[in-house]
Design a protein around this motif. Sequence first.
Motif, PDB file in Angstrom:
ATOM      1  N   ASN A 199      56.006  13.468 -10.144  1.00 41.37           N
ATOM      2  CA  ASN A 199      54.644  12.907  -8.852  1.00 41.37           C
ATOM      3  C   ASN A 199      53.693  12.242  -9.833  1.00 41.37           C
ATOM      4  O   ASN A 199      53.642  12.596 -10.966  1.00 41.37           O
ATOM      5  CB  ASN A 199      53.879  14.015  -8.016  1.00 41.37           C
ATOM      6  N   SER A 200      53.040  12.221  -9.281  1.00 44.41           N
ATOM      7  CA  SER A 200      51.971  11.578 -10.323  1.00 44.41           C
ATOM      8  C   SER A 200      51.333  12.689 -11.498  1.00 44.41           C
ATOM      9  O   SER A 200      50.299  12.264 -12.182  1.00 44.41           O
ATOM     10  CB  SER A 200      50.571  10.998  -9.311  1.00 44.41           C
ATOM     11  N   GLN A 201      51.162  14.034 -10.823  1.00 37.42           N
ATOM     12  CA  GLN A 201      50.091  15.322 -12.353  1.00 37.42           C
ATOM     13  C   GLN A 201      51.403  15.499 -13.102  1.00 37.42           C
ATOM     14  O   GLN A 201      51.051  16.358 -13.979  1.00 37.42           O
ATOM     15  CB  GLN A 201      50.500  16.050 -11.277  1.00 37.42           C
ATOM     16  N   VAL A 202      52.846  16.012 -13.216  1.00 39.83           N
ATOM     17  CA  VAL A 202      54.013  16.053 -14.076  1.00 39.83           C
ATOM     18  C   VAL A 202      55.277  15.683 -13.646  1.00 39.83           C
ATOM     19  O   VAL A 202      55.271  14.789 -12.838  1.00 39.83           O
ATOM     20  CB  VAL A 202      53.723  17.602 -13.368  1.00 39.83           C
ATOM     21  N   LEU A 257      53.013  16.793 -18.959  1.00 43.19           N
ATOM     22  CA  LEU A 257      51.884  17.147 -17.456  1.00 43.19           C
ATOM     23  C   LEU A 257      50.685  15.388 -18.435  1.00 43.19           C
ATOM     24  O   LEU A 257      51.476  15.093 -19.028  1.00 43.19           O
ATOM     25  CB  LEU A 257      50.347  17.711 -18.673  1.00 43.19           C
ATOM     26  N   LYS A 258      50.668  14.577 -16.847  1.00 42.23           N
ATOM     27  CA  LYS A 258      50.433  13.229 -17.077  1.00 42.23           C
ATOM     28  C   LYS A 258      48.920  13.593 -17.147  1.00 42.23           C
ATOM     29  O   LYS A 258      48.175  14.136 -16.600  1.00 42.23           O
ATOM     30  CB  LYS A 258      50.866  12.339 -15.378  1.00 42.23           C
ATOM     31  N   GLY A 259      48.673  12.128 -16.637  1.00 47.80           N
ATOM     32  CA  GLY A 259      47.229  11.597 -16.191  1.00 47.80           C
ATOM     33  C   GLY A 259      45.789  12.574 -17.890  1.00 47.80           C
ATOM     34  O   GLY A 259      46.739  12.843 -18.937  1.00 47.80           O
TER      35      GLY A 259
END
Length: 127
Positions: free
Chosen positions: A37-40, A115-117
């Motif tokens: 998803n946008s977080q991980v 991790l993303k972002g």
Amino acid sequence: MSKALILAFFTVSLASTVFAQDSAKVDSKHYSVEFENSQVRVLRIKYGPHEKSIMHRHPNAVAIFLTDANGKFSFPKGPAQDFTSKAGEVLWTPAITHLPENTSDQAFELILVELKGRGAMKTGRKP
């Protein structure tokens, strides 16, 4: 520009790109995306006995070992590093470019939560 200079530039550009490749894209034999998803992004990583990957990268992540693991990491620069992990062990792994290898006679498996972002930043600073 001479053809030799253009070829040299292209080769250097390609080599630097190869060293920074996404593991799931360049080594789908060992890495599969289980969730994203946008977080991980959650990867399942499986290596058979004495199997070796190719140079690739990961952002900051958490590794959860499902089995015992013995292996070696090679890096674009610097000496190789041996590792040993036990089933159930959970480790923080800072962003890295490496080439993993299973050095044992046993397969190993782990989950890697990338991790993303902001969490993927290499600095390791806390918010």
